[in-house]
Scaffold this active site. Sequence first.
Site, short mmCIF file in Angstrom:
data_model
loop_
_atom_site.label_atom_id
_atom_site.label_comp_id
_atom_site.label_asym_id
_atom_site.label_seq_id
_atom_site.Cartn_x
_atom_site.Cartn_y
_atom_site.Cartn_z
N GLY A 252 0.57 -1.32 -0.17
CA GLY A 252 0.07 -0.05 0.12
C GLY A 252 0.74 1.22 0.08
N GLU A 289 3.78 -6.37 3.14
CA GLU A 289 3.53 -6.78 1.54
C GLU A 289 3.76 -5.75 0.68
OE1 GLU A 289 -0.19 -8.54 1.22
OE2 GLU A 289 0.26 -10.11 2.50
N PRO A 290 5.04 -5.01 0.72
CA PRO A 290 5.11 -3.80 -0.30
C PRO A 290 5.50 -4.19 -1.61
CG PRO A 290 6.94 -3.90 0.88
CD PRO A 290 5.92 -5.09 1.43
N GLY A 291 4.58 -3.49 -2.50
CA GLY A 291 4.97 -4.16 -4.08
C GLY A 291 5.31 -2.75 -4.82
N ARG A 328 -1.71 1.55 -17.32
CA ARG A 328 -2.29 2.28 -15.95
C ARG A 328 -3.09 3.38 -16.37
NH1 ARG A 328 0.45 4.24 -12.31
NH2 ARG A 328 -1.05 3.34 -10.84
N CYS A 358 -5.88 0.65 -31.53
CA CYS A 358 -7.08 1.14 -31.89
C CYS A 358 -8.28 1.24 -30.67
CB CYS A 358 -7.46 0.04 -32.93
SG CYS A 358 -6.38 0.08 -34.55
N GLU A 359 -7.87 2.04 -30.04
CA GLU A 359 -8.83 2.36 -28.68
C GLU A 359 -8.56 4.06 -28.53
OE1 GLU A 359 -10.63 0.30 -26.63
OE2 GLU A 359 -9.94 -1.69 -27.16
N TYR A 386 3.52 -2.40 -11.89
CA TYR A 386 2.08 -2.62 -12.25
C TYR A 386 2.30 -1.93 -13.88
CZ TYR A 386 0.93 -3.31 -7.76
OH TYR A 386 0.95 -3.77 -6.43
N1 LLP Z 1 -0.68 -7.64 -1.17
C1 LLP Z 1 -1.97 -7.70 -1.94
C2 LLP Z 1 -2.63 -8.78 -1.09
C3 LLP Z 1 -2.07 -7.03 -2.88
O1 LLP Z 1 -3.37 -7.37 -3.36
C4 LLP Z 1 -1.33 -6.09 -3.19
C5 LLP Z 1 -1.74 -5.32 -4.50
C6 LLP Z 1 -0.03 -5.70 -2.63
C7 LLP Z 1 0.39 -6.60 -1.48
C8 LLP Z 1 0.88 -4.97 -3.22
O2 LLP Z 1 0.47 -3.36 -2.79
P1 LLP Z 1 1.34 -2.08 -3.22
O3 LLP Z 1 2.44 -2.19 -2.21
O4 LLP Z 1 1.83 -2.43 -4.43
O5 LLP Z 1 0.39 -1.22 -2.93
N2 LLP Z 1 -2.53 -2.36 -10.61
C9 LLP Z 1 -2.79 -1.19 -9.78
C10 LLP Z 1 -2.48 -1.65 -8.71
C11 LLP Z 1 -3.05 -2.90 -7.76
C12 LLP Z 1 -2.60 -3.17 -6.56
C13 LLP Z 1 -3.25 -4.73 -6.08
N3 LLP Z 1 -2.93 -5.23 -4.84
C14 LLP Z 1 -2.02 -0.09 -10.05
O6 LLP Z 1 -1.39 -0.12 -11.37
O7 LLP Z 1 -1.87 0.86 -9.35
#
Ligand code: LLP
Length: 430
Positions: A252, A289-291, A328, A358-359, A386
């Site tokens: 998040g 769980e940072p992405g 995105r 084509c969109e 992403y």
């Molecule tokens: N853990 C779970 C269970 C999740 O569903 C997610 C992201 C994360 C961790 C990682 O969250 P983060 O640290 O990246 O915020 N495609 C979208 C973002 C979708 C996020 C979905 N879940 C975008 O491009 O903004």
Amino acid sequence: MTSRFPAQPELAGHPYFQFRNNVLYAEDVPLSHLAERLGTPLYVYSRAALKAAWESYRSAVGQRPVLVCYGMKANSNLAVLKEFARLGAGFDIVSGGELKRALAAGADPSRIVFSGVGKQAWEMRNALAAKVKCFNVESEAELRRLSEVAQGMGVRAPVSLRVNPDVDAQTHPYISTGLKENKFGIAIESALDVYRSAQSLPGLEIVGVDCHIGSQLTDISPYFDALEKLLDLIERLAQAGIRINHLDLGGGLGIRYTDETPPSPKALLDHVFERLEARGLGHLHLVLEPGRSLVGNAGVLLTTVQYLKHSEARNFAIVDAAMNDLLRPALYEAFHGIRPVHPRAGQETVYDVVGPVCESADWLARQRKLVIEQGDVLAVESAGAYSMAMASNYNARPRAAEVMVDGDKHYVVRRRETLDDLLKGESTLP
Ligand code: LLP
């Protein structure tokens, strides 16, 4: 000292992406060289930026009992995964495919948590066989299936329930996950009952509580609101004789795409541990769980201007990257900074930067002031998360190559798809 070149505002990926003598570099590699040698569209990642993002978590953790599981859906390139595995990261996976990739990158299964709302039996079996740390379970039906699968294998599955605390993460509705109307998690009011039924199932062992309230959080207060609700739940569980070992606080934390000032891992962790101590829960371990915040600003997407098209209402820069490469903007109206890798002097023109698909939704940036000509290479910023992960073959477009820069070296970490690749796996009727 005076410069021959106009001052360049900092890129979102500064200092790993920055201008030197009017050319944009990734670390010590000029991006124009990479575009020339490898073609565009091209994703470019900085290894130093990945390491620095990891370090911001590691230093915030210090000696505290925290497992940082990279939310690998953000960018699951094997080279990226391997880098985090080397640095000691755990992984948050959401499919059997992600498990396969994480293990292929050398992930330690005891540091993998398995999230996701629709786990199938084969995915559960693979994860149990690998001995992952925990399943974050999102419904009663999933609990029953997991218990059966585990029993069939003669093991007990370690579980947390993903609890939906009903807080508004104040982010884009498509990436908000912690509200009652979202498909995710188990409503916090029912959580105690569902934990009781989990306790009664023979194939399960309760180990934690999990939540995830949304992505690209730029305000920390929704986290804190969720935390208090979870701590209340953990107390109620203890009173009911259900003791847990860890609390998993979603992903998040946001990143800067333009002028956001997202909270730091340290601000989050300091508050969480203060609250755990205050509520007598200092024994709990934490999982994060940072992405996005680990990879988002460690990448850019390079694209070449194919045509400039001027109409009465709009000026278009038609580039060779499209919504199939970077979804995105089309999906969330997301903002990504964009700038020429070799800026030229001249009169700025306001452009919509669009792809060849084509969109009408196929745009990368709207209403941007640029000085560009046909053939110029542009860098789309904040394209580490992403971005390639959400790429497709729409319009039968081969997916871009990915390259990782390390100092003055670069490594192709995924070759560009070929036209022949596009036909693989298909067959026609006799
Ligand atoms: N853990 C779970 C269970 C999740 O569903 C997610 C992201 C994360 C961790 C990682 O969250 P983060 O640290 O990246 O915020 N495609 C979208 C973002 C979708 C996020 C979905 N879940 C975008 O491009 O903004």
